[in-house]
Design a protein around this motif. Structure first.
Motif, PDB file in Angstrom:
ATOM      1  N   LEU A 161      36.099   4.418  24.975  1.00 41.14           N
ATOM      2  CA  LEU A 161      37.569   4.814  24.264  1.00 41.14           C
ATOM      3  C   LEU A 161      37.858   3.424  23.158  1.00 41.14           C
ATOM      4  N   SER A 162      37.024   2.478  23.200  1.00 37.98           N
ATOM      5  CA  SER A 162      37.296   1.481  22.035  1.00 37.98           C
ATOM      6  C   SER A 162      38.444   0.673  22.430  1.00 37.98           C
ATOM      7  N   ILE A 163      38.611   0.491  23.941  1.00 37.62           N
ATOM      8  CA  ILE A 163      39.736  -0.292  24.118  1.00 37.62           C
ATOM      9  C   ILE A 163      39.363  -1.425  25.207  1.00 37.62           C
ATOM     10  N   SER A 164      39.704  -2.330  25.582  1.00 44.21           N
ATOM     11  CA  SER A 164      39.467  -3.453  26.486  1.00 44.21           C
ATOM     12  C   SER A 164      39.577  -2.769  27.721  1.00 44.21           C
ATOM     13  N   GLU A 165      38.938  -3.505  28.520  1.00 45.18           N
ATOM     14  CA  GLU A 165      38.708  -3.060  29.955  1.00 45.18           C
ATOM     15  C   GLU A 165      40.036  -3.638  30.552  1.00 45.18           C
TER      16      GLU A 165
ATOM     17  N   ALA B  80      48.308  -0.749  16.169  1.00 46.78           N
ATOM     18  CA  ALA B  80      49.624   0.154  16.559  1.00 46.78           C
ATOM     19  C   ALA B  80      49.246   0.557  17.866  1.00 46.78           C
ATOM     20  N   PRO B  81      50.198   0.949  18.898  1.00 44.89           N
ATOM     21  CA  PRO B  81      50.056   1.264  20.170  1.00 44.89           C
ATOM     22  C   PRO B  81      49.566   2.657  19.975  1.00 44.89           C
ATOM     23  N   HIS B  82      48.889   2.799  21.041  1.00 37.86           N
ATOM     24  CA  HIS B  82      47.954   4.329  21.271  1.00 37.86           C
ATOM     25  C   HIS B  82      49.124   5.205  21.581  1.00 37.86           C
TER      26      HIS B  82
ATOM     27  N   ARG C  85      46.629   7.416  26.332  1.00 39.04           N
ATOM     28  CA  ARG C  85      46.775   6.527  27.443  1.00 39.04           C
ATOM     29  C   ARG C  85      46.441   7.450  28.774  1.00 39.04           C
ATOM     30  N   GLN C  86      47.367   8.585  28.610  1.00 41.71           N
ATOM     31  CA  GLN C  86      47.276   9.446  29.836  1.00 41.71           C
ATOM     32  C   GLN C  86      45.753  10.127  30.082  1.00 41.71           C
ATOM     33  N   ARG C  87      45.150  10.277  28.928  1.00 38.97           N
ATOM     34  CA  ARG C  87      43.761  10.653  28.987  1.00 38.97           C
ATOM     35  C   ARG C  87      42.835   9.645  29.462  1.00 38.97           C
ATOM     36  N   ALA C  88      43.074   8.325  29.232  1.00 37.95           N
ATOM     37  CA  ALA C  88      42.223   7.423  29.635  1.00 37.95           C
ATOM     38  C   ALA C  88      42.453   6.991  30.880  1.00 37.95           C
ATOM     39  N   ILE C  89      43.737   6.958  31.566  1.00 30.98           N
ATOM     40  CA  ILE C  89      44.125   6.877  32.746  1.00 30.98           C
ATOM     41  C   ILE C  89      43.384   8.044  33.812  1.00 30.98           C
ATOM     42  N   ASP C  90      43.564   9.172  33.217  1.00 26.63           N
ATOM     43  CA  ASP C  90      42.993  10.558  33.963  1.00 26.63           C
ATOM     44  C   ASP C  90      41.535  10.079  34.480  1.00 26.63           C
TER      45      ASP C  90
END
Length: 100
Positions: free
Chosen positions: A34-38, A6-8, A13-18
């Motif tokens: 964050l358990s996502i790929s680089e 499922a999409p995050h 996403r915004q927190r990861a970008i920040d």
């Protein structure tokens, strides 16, 4: 059967970008935390830059992508309508030429 995650949520996403833009940690480490790929995080950053107008790449902004999708749908619909009208015109042209 393949599994599609499922999409995050946009907030995630915004927190990861920040976090990535703050440069407190390397991008690879943030992605791992964050358990996502680089590559996923880098894509999000690149898209955020395009959306903010900060990108020198040719990447489309999210708004431009949505607009392009809508324009493609409209083009397909108009092409179908045009083909129907061509066939109708040919039908009526034949009907007017043939003797009754």
């Amino acid at each position: 059967m393949s599994f599609v995650p499922a999409p995050h949520p946009p907030e995630f996403r915004q927190r990861a970008i920040d976090l990535a833009r703050s440069k407190v940690k390397p991008i690879g480490e943030i992605a791992k935390d964050l358990s996502i790929s680089e590559s996923c995080l880098r894509n999000w950053l690149s898209q955020a830059d395009a959306d903010d107008g900060n990108s020198s790449s040719t990447r489309l902004s999210s708004d431009e992508k949505r607009e392009l999708t809508e324009l493609r749908k409209k083009t397909r619909r108009l092409e179908v309508e045009n083909e129907i009208l061509k066939r109708a015109a040919a039908y009526f042209a034949r009907e007017n030429v043939l003797p009754k």
